[in-house]
Design a protein around this motif. Structure first.
Motif, PDB file in Angstrom:
ATOM      1  N   LEU A 115       0.816  -1.213   0.000  1.00 58.33           N
ATOM      2  CA  LEU A 115       0.000   0.000   0.000  1.00 58.33           C
ATOM      3  C   LEU A 115       0.847   1.261   0.000  1.00 58.33           C
ATOM      4  O   LEU A 115       0.375   2.324  -0.403  1.00 58.33           O
ATOM      5  CB  LEU A 115      -0.927  -0.009   1.227  1.00 58.33           C
ATOM      6  CG  LEU A 115      -1.879  -1.205   1.327  1.00 58.33           C
ATOM      7  CD1 LEU A 115      -2.664  -1.149   2.625  1.00 58.33           C
ATOM      8  CD2 LEU A 115      -2.804  -1.248   0.118  1.00 58.33           C
ATOM      9  N   VAL A 116       2.097   1.143   0.467  1.00 61.94           N
ATOM     10  CA  VAL A 116       2.971   2.305   0.577  1.00 61.94           C
ATOM     11  C   VAL A 116       4.430   1.860   0.455  1.00 61.94           C
ATOM     12  O   VAL A 116       4.788   0.754   0.865  1.00 61.94           O
ATOM     13  CB  VAL A 116       2.733   3.064   1.916  1.00 61.94           C
ATOM     14  CG1 VAL A 116       3.023   2.194   3.121  1.00 61.94           C
ATOM     15  CG2 VAL A 116       3.524   4.365   1.983  1.00 61.94           C
ATOM     16  N   GLU A 117       5.242   2.740  -0.104  1.00 58.71           N
ATOM     17  CA  GLU A 117       6.698   2.551  -0.168  1.00 58.71           C
ATOM     18  C   GLU A 117       7.322   3.913   0.053  1.00 58.71           C
ATOM     19  O   GLU A 117       6.835   4.918  -0.466  1.00 58.71           O
ATOM     20  CB  GLU A 117       7.110   1.997  -1.530  1.00 58.71           C
ATOM     21  CG  GLU A 117       8.606   1.770  -1.666  1.00 58.71           C
ATOM     22  CD  GLU A 117       8.981   1.103  -2.983  1.00 58.71           C
ATOM     23  OE1 GLU A 117      10.177   0.833  -3.166  1.00 58.71           O
ATOM     24  OE2 GLU A 117       8.100   0.867  -3.836  1.00 58.71           O
ATOM     25  N   ILE A 118       8.380   3.953   0.855  1.00 58.81           N
ATOM     26  CA  ILE A 118       9.039   5.225   1.153  1.00 58.81           C
ATOM     27  C   ILE A 118      10.541   5.088   0.897  1.00 58.81           C
ATOM     28  O   ILE A 118      11.166   4.126   1.354  1.00 58.81           O
ATOM     29  CB  ILE A 118       8.802   5.673   2.605  1.00 58.81           C
ATOM     30  CG1 ILE A 118       7.294   5.722   2.919  1.00 58.81           C
ATOM     31  CG2 ILE A 118       9.453   7.030   2.873  1.00 58.81           C
ATOM     32  CD1 ILE A 118       6.955   5.966   4.373  1.00 58.81           C
ATOM     33  N   GLU A 119      11.095   6.059   0.170  1.00 57.34           N
ATOM     34  CA  GLU A 119      12.552   6.123  -0.029  1.00 57.34           C
ATOM     35  C   GLU A 119      13.065   7.394   0.630  1.00 57.34           C
ATOM     36  O   GLU A 119      12.301   8.325   0.908  1.00 57.34           O
ATOM     37  CB  GLU A 119      12.924   6.065  -1.506  1.00 57.34           C
ATOM     38  CG  GLU A 119      12.468   7.242  -2.308  1.00 57.34           C
ATOM     39  CD  GLU A 119      12.866   7.142  -3.788  1.00 57.34           C
ATOM     40  OE1 GLU A 119      13.068   6.037  -4.303  1.00 57.34           O
ATOM     41  OE2 GLU A 119      12.942   8.203  -4.422  1.00 57.34           O
ATOM     42  N   LEU A 120      14.377   7.441   0.869  1.00 53.95           N
ATOM     43  CA  LEU A 120      14.930   8.514   1.677  1.00 53.95           C
ATOM     44  C   LEU A 120      16.341   8.854   1.238  1.00 53.95           C
ATOM     45  O   LEU A 120      17.115   7.956   0.883  1.00 53.95           O
ATOM     46  CB  LEU A 120      14.926   8.046   3.140  1.00 53.95           C
ATOM     47  CG  LEU A 120      15.374   8.964   4.244  1.00 53.95           C
ATOM     48  CD1 LEU A 120      14.645   8.609   5.531  1.00 53.95           C
ATOM     49  CD2 LEU A 120      16.851   8.881   4.487  1.00 53.95           C
ATOM     50  N   ILE A 121      16.668  10.137   1.316  1.00 55.18           N
ATOM     51  CA  ILE A 121      18.045  10.625   1.108  1.00 55.18           C
ATOM     52  C   ILE A 121      18.433  11.368   2.372  1.00 55.18           C
ATOM     53  O   ILE A 121      17.690  12.229   2.852  1.00 55.18           O
ATOM     54  CB  ILE A 121      18.145  11.547  -0.120  1.00 55.18           C
ATOM     55  CG1 ILE A 121      17.707  10.818  -1.382  1.00 55.18           C
ATOM     56  CG2 ILE A 121      19.584  12.089  -0.260  1.00 55.18           C
ATOM     57  CD1 ILE A 121      17.554  11.725  -2.596  1.00 55.18           C
ATOM     58  N   ALA A 122      19.611  11.048   2.898  1.00 52.18           N
ATOM     59  CA  ALA A 122      20.117  11.703   4.104  1.00 52.18           C
ATOM     60  C   ALA A 122      21.502  12.261   3.838  1.00 52.18           C
ATOM     61  O   ALA A 122      22.210  11.790   2.933  1.00 52.18           O
ATOM     62  CB  ALA A 122      20.176  10.717   5.272  1.00 52.18           C
ATOM     63  N   ALA A 123      21.886  13.257   4.607  1.00 51.63           N
ATOM     64  CA  ALA A 123      23.214  13.864   4.497  1.00 51.63           C
ATOM     65  C   ALA A 123      24.005  13.559   5.763  1.00 51.63           C
ATOM     66  O   ALA A 123      23.466  13.569   6.868  1.00 51.63           O
ATOM     67  CB  ALA A 123      23.096  15.369   4.309  1.00 51.63           C
ATOM     68  N   TYR A 124      25.284  13.295   5.590  1.00 52.32           N
ATOM     69  CA  TYR A 124      26.175  13.037   6.742  1.00 52.32           C
ATOM     70  C   TYR A 124      26.559  14.340   7.404  1.00 52.32           C
ATOM     71  O   TYR A 124      26.538  15.384   6.827  1.00 52.32           O
ATOM     72  CB  TYR A 124      27.438  12.310   6.288  1.00 52.32           C
ATOM     73  CG  TYR A 124      27.194  10.841   6.004  1.00 52.32           C
ATOM     74  CD1 TYR A 124      27.240   9.902   7.021  1.00 52.32           C
ATOM     75  CD2 TYR A 124      26.898  10.404   4.711  1.00 52.32           C
ATOM     76  CE1 TYR A 124      27.016   8.556   6.752  1.00 52.32           C
ATOM     77  CE2 TYR A 124      26.670   9.067   4.446  1.00 52.32           C
ATOM     78  CZ  TYR A 124      26.735   8.150   5.465  1.00 52.32           C
ATOM     79  OH  TYR A 124      26.505   6.822   5.224  1.00 52.32           O
TER      80      TYR A 124
END
Length: 124
Positions: A115-124
């Protein structure tokens, strides 16, 4: 240079991709379904799946030494845009101001009929 990030505390990749890649000061996490590390859906509701998706993201971030505070961008994929408010309520439990940039899109189908999918970008 890029480095693969992987943890047993999130579902293993089901295809030719990595859970996450660290490169040039950023961490790029592949889309996470609401599936437990054992490969089973956390529940049949969009709320349960969103919560598990975010837990998976949290565990991958932790493997890289990061937290949700390092997040700069997320993308949410919904099987039904009518679930936007429900997912938003769950999402708000995991992030605080300043909130990351975000896109939310409806898609025809998701892997495993999620029903849902989440992707993510993070910074160090």
């Amino acid at each position: 240079m890029k480095k693969q990030i992987s943890t047993k505390n999130a579902p293993q990749a089901i295809g030719p991709y990595s859970q996450a890649i660290s490169a040039n000061g950023f961490l790029f996490i592949s889309g996470q379904l609401g599936v437990t590390p054992a490969g089973e859906f956390a529940g049949s509701s969009v709320e349960a799946q969103a919560e598990q998706s975010l837990e998976n993201l949290k565990n991958i971030l932790a493997e890289a030494g990061l937290t949700f505070d390092n997040t700069v961008k997320t993308t949410i994929f919904l099987a039904d845009m009518a679930d936007f408010a429900k997912v938003n309520t769950v999402y708000a439990k995991f992030f605080k101001e300043p909130y990351p940039a975000r896109s939310t899109v409806a898609v025809k189908t998701l892997p495993k009929d999620a029903l849902v999918e989440i992707e993510l970008i993070a910074a160090y």
